[in-house]
Scaffold this motif. Sequence first.
Motif, PDB file in Angstrom:
ATOM      1  N   ASP A 149      -1.250   1.819  59.368  1.00  0.00           N
ATOM      2  CA  ASP A 149      -2.139   0.939  58.596  1.00  0.00           C
ATOM      3  C   ASP A 149      -3.195   1.714  57.817  1.00  0.00           C
ATOM      4  N   SER A 150      -3.142   3.037  57.875  1.00  0.00           N
ATOM      5  CA  SER A 150      -4.149   3.852  57.204  1.00  0.00           C
ATOM      6  C   SER A 150      -4.033   3.774  55.684  1.00  0.00           C
ATOM      7  N   GLU A 151      -5.168   3.570  55.035  1.00  0.00           N
ATOM      8  CA  GLU A 151      -5.187   3.518  53.568  1.00  0.00           C
ATOM      9  C   GLU A 151      -4.803   4.877  52.985  1.00  0.00           C
ATOM     10  N   TRP A 152      -5.181   5.939  53.681  1.00  0.00           N
ATOM     11  CA  TRP A 152      -4.845   7.284  53.218  1.00  0.00           C
ATOM     12  C   TRP A 152      -3.335   7.528  53.305  1.00  0.00           C
ATOM     13  N   ILE A 153      -2.721   7.142  54.423  1.00  0.00           N
ATOM     14  CA  ILE A 153      -1.271   7.316  54.593  1.00  0.00           C
ATOM     15  C   ILE A 153      -0.516   6.487  53.553  1.00  0.00           C
ATOM     16  N   ARG A 154      -0.960   5.265  53.335  1.00  0.00           N
ATOM     17  CA  ARG A 154      -0.289   4.358  52.396  1.00  0.00           C
ATOM     18  C   ARG A 154      -0.476   4.751  50.937  1.00  0.00           C
ATOM     19  N   SER A 155      -1.560   5.469  50.655  1.00  0.00           N
ATOM     20  CA  SER A 155      -1.871   5.789  49.259  1.00  0.00           C
ATOM     21  C   SER A 155      -0.947   6.840  48.661  1.00  0.00           C
ATOM     22  N   GLY A 156      -0.264   7.584  49.499  1.00  0.00           N
ATOM     23  CA  GLY A 156       0.606   8.636  48.988  1.00  0.00           C
ATOM     24  C   GLY A 156      -0.097   9.980  48.903  1.00  0.00           C
ATOM     25  N   GLU A 157      -1.413   9.990  49.087  1.00  0.00           N
ATOM     26  CA  GLU A 157      -2.175  11.231  49.042  1.00  0.00           C
ATOM     27  C   GLU A 157      -1.954  12.083  50.299  1.00  0.00           C
ATOM     28  N   ALA A 158      -1.303  11.474  51.284  1.00  0.00           N
ATOM     29  CA  ALA A 158      -1.095  12.163  52.561  1.00  0.00           C
ATOM     30  C   ALA A 158       0.011  13.202  52.497  1.00  0.00           C
ATOM     31  N   GLY A 159       0.728  13.277  51.390  1.00  0.00           N
ATOM     32  CA  GLY A 159       1.769  14.297  51.239  1.00  0.00           C
ATOM     33  C   GLY A 159       2.926  14.125  52.201  1.00  0.00           C
ATOM     34  N   GLY A 160       3.326  12.880  52.448  1.00  0.00           N
ATOM     35  CA  GLY A 160       4.463  12.617  53.328  1.00  0.00           C
ATOM     36  C   GLY A 160       4.112  12.580  54.801  1.00  0.00           C
ATOM     37  N   ARG A 161       2.849  12.734  55.127  1.00  0.00           N
ATOM     38  CA  ARG A 161       2.430  12.672  56.532  1.00  0.00           C
ATOM     39  C   ARG A 161       2.466  11.231  57.027  1.00  0.00           C
ATOM     40  N   VAL A 162       2.825  11.058  58.290  1.00  0.00           N
ATOM     41  CA  VAL A 162       2.776   9.735  58.915  1.00  0.00           C
ATOM     42  C   VAL A 162       1.575   9.628  59.855  1.00  0.00           C
ATOM     43  N   VAL A 163       1.025  10.775  60.194  1.00  0.00           N
ATOM     44  CA  VAL A 163      -0.221  10.860  60.971  1.00  0.00           C
ATOM     45  C   VAL A 163      -1.007  12.055  60.428  1.00  0.00           C
ATOM     46  N   PRO A 164      -2.322  12.111  60.661  1.00  0.00           N
ATOM     47  CA  PRO A 164      -3.076  13.299  60.237  1.00  0.00           C
ATOM     48  C   PRO A 164      -2.617  14.544  61.003  1.00  0.00           C
ATOM     49  N   ASP A 165      -2.817  15.686  60.406  1.00  0.00           N
ATOM     50  CA  ASP A 165      -2.436  16.942  61.058  1.00  0.00           C
ATOM     51  C   ASP A 165      -3.182  17.145  62.380  1.00  0.00           C
ATOM     52  N   SER A 166      -4.355  16.541  62.507  1.00  0.00           N
ATOM     53  CA  SER A 166      -5.151  16.709  63.740  1.00  0.00           C
ATOM     54  C   SER A 166      -4.506  16.033  64.942  1.00  0.00           C
ATOM     55  N   CYS A 167      -3.462  15.246  64.716  1.00  0.00           N
ATOM     56  CA  CYS A 167      -2.707  14.642  65.824  1.00  0.00           C
ATOM     57  C   CYS A 167      -1.744  15.648  66.454  1.00  0.00           C
ATOM     58  N   CYS A 168      -1.489  16.721  65.748  1.00  0.00           N
ATOM     59  CA  CYS A 168      -0.477  17.680  66.206  1.00  0.00           C
ATOM     60  C   CYS A 168      -0.975  18.543  67.364  1.00  0.00           C
ATOM     61  N   LYS A 169      -0.040  18.890  68.218  1.00  0.00           N
ATOM     62  CA  LYS A 169      -0.370  19.769  69.348  1.00  0.00           C
ATOM     63  C   LYS A 169      -0.696  21.180  68.865  1.00  0.00           C
ATOM     64  N   THR A 170       0.018  21.610  67.831  1.00  0.00           N
ATOM     65  CA  THR A 170      -0.295  22.869  67.153  1.00  0.00           C
ATOM     66  C   THR A 170      -0.532  22.542  65.686  1.00  0.00           C
ATOM     67  N   VAL A 171      -1.779  22.677  65.251  1.00  0.00           N
ATOM     68  CA  VAL A 171      -2.142  22.244  63.901  1.00  0.00           C
ATOM     69  C   VAL A 171      -1.761  23.300  62.860  1.00  0.00           C
ATOM     70  N   VAL A 172      -0.863  22.875  61.976  1.00  0.00           N
ATOM     71  CA  VAL A 172      -0.532  23.654  60.777  1.00  0.00           C
ATOM     72  C   VAL A 172      -0.448  22.660  59.628  1.00  0.00           C
ATOM     73  N   ALA A 173      -0.608  23.134  58.415  1.00  0.00           N
ATOM     74  CA  ALA A 173      -0.589  22.253  57.252  1.00  0.00           C
ATOM     75  C   ALA A 173       0.728  21.482  57.168  1.00  0.00           C
ATOM     76  N   GLY A 174       0.629  20.161  57.100  1.00  0.00           N
ATOM     77  CA  GLY A 174       1.809  19.307  56.944  1.00  0.00           C
ATOM     78  C   GLY A 174       2.500  18.945  58.236  1.00  0.00           C
ATOM     79  N   CYS A 175       1.953  19.368  59.386  1.00  0.00           N
ATOM     80  CA  CYS A 175       2.615  19.082  60.668  1.00  0.00           C
ATOM     81  C   CYS A 175       2.629  17.589  60.989  1.00  0.00           C
ATOM     82  N   GLY A 176       1.759  16.818  60.330  1.00  0.00           N
ATOM     83  CA  GLY A 176       1.693  15.379  60.584  1.00  0.00           C
ATOM     84  C   GLY A 176       2.827  14.590  59.951  1.00  0.00           C
ATOM     85  N   GLN A 177       3.775  15.277  59.327  1.00  0.00           N
ATOM     86  CA  GLN A 177       4.929  14.588  58.722  1.00  0.00           C
ATOM     87  C   GLN A 177       5.935  14.128  59.774  1.00  0.00           C
ATOM     88  N   ARG A 178       5.801  14.686  60.989  1.00  0.00           N
ATOM     89  CA  ARG A 178       6.740  14.324  62.066  1.00  0.00           C
ATOM     90  C   ARG A 178       5.940  13.820  63.262  1.00  0.00           C
TER      91      ARG A 178
END
Length: 253
Positions: A166-195
């Motif tokens: 429901d995130s406006e950022w995720i829906r806007s397309g500015e997220a670069g294909g991410r489905v969650v923010p990268d900060s959700c990742c166990k190991t944070v790397v750029a774009g890791c929130g795509q999975r």
Amino acid sequence: MGEFGEKTTTCGTICLKYLLFTFNCCFWLAGLAVMAVGIWTLALKSDYISLLASGTYLATAYILVVAGVVVMVTGVLGCCATFKERRDLLRLYFILLLIIFLLEIIAGVLAYVYYQQLNAELKENLKDTMTKRYHQLGHEGVTSAVDKLQQEFHCCGSNNSQDWRDSEWIRSGEAGGRVVPDSCCKTVVAGCGQRDHASNIYKVEGGCITKLETFIQEHLRIIGAVGLGIACVQVFGMIFTCCLYKSLKLEHY
């Protein structure tokens, strides 16, 4: 008899003076502790204040800082009033003690009341704050707080990772294909929130709301305990002040 009574009164006054001086020393240190807890809350534990709808948590910390400063000034005044045996200073000292007492009671009560309301507030507002303000212009503080919250407490989303749909950022397309923010990742790397697989992101039961609630409640307990604890100690100071004031009054006669 009169001389004996006068000596007794003088001895009693001296004892009260040293009791009040000892209290003032302890009181000054207590003021330092109160101020330190308030500053500690504001400076080191305030990262998540932007995620709270109510300003009560912030208000209790500010009250403790103000009370701590006034306590330290009052402690010095108390020492002067005690050894100079100035009844006008003792009156002022008592009034300041009473004001500080009320401030700390208010801080303790606010902490207790907010403690009771915290769960309802977080359930009502946290998801909206995270989904509507994350990565939005003018809400950089929220973005930083959310990233720190998810990384520090190993969680993702208010209730679960699905909240980010429901995130406006995720829906806007500015997220670069991410489905969650990268900060959700166990190991944070750029774009890791795509999975959003459990092997890649934190999937904690109860989400971040449970973690944040526990964190803030722990600090509210500390704020409440410090405020009410010091307030109880001050009662003795007010009693000693009244006794010394009365003793000085008797000596003048």
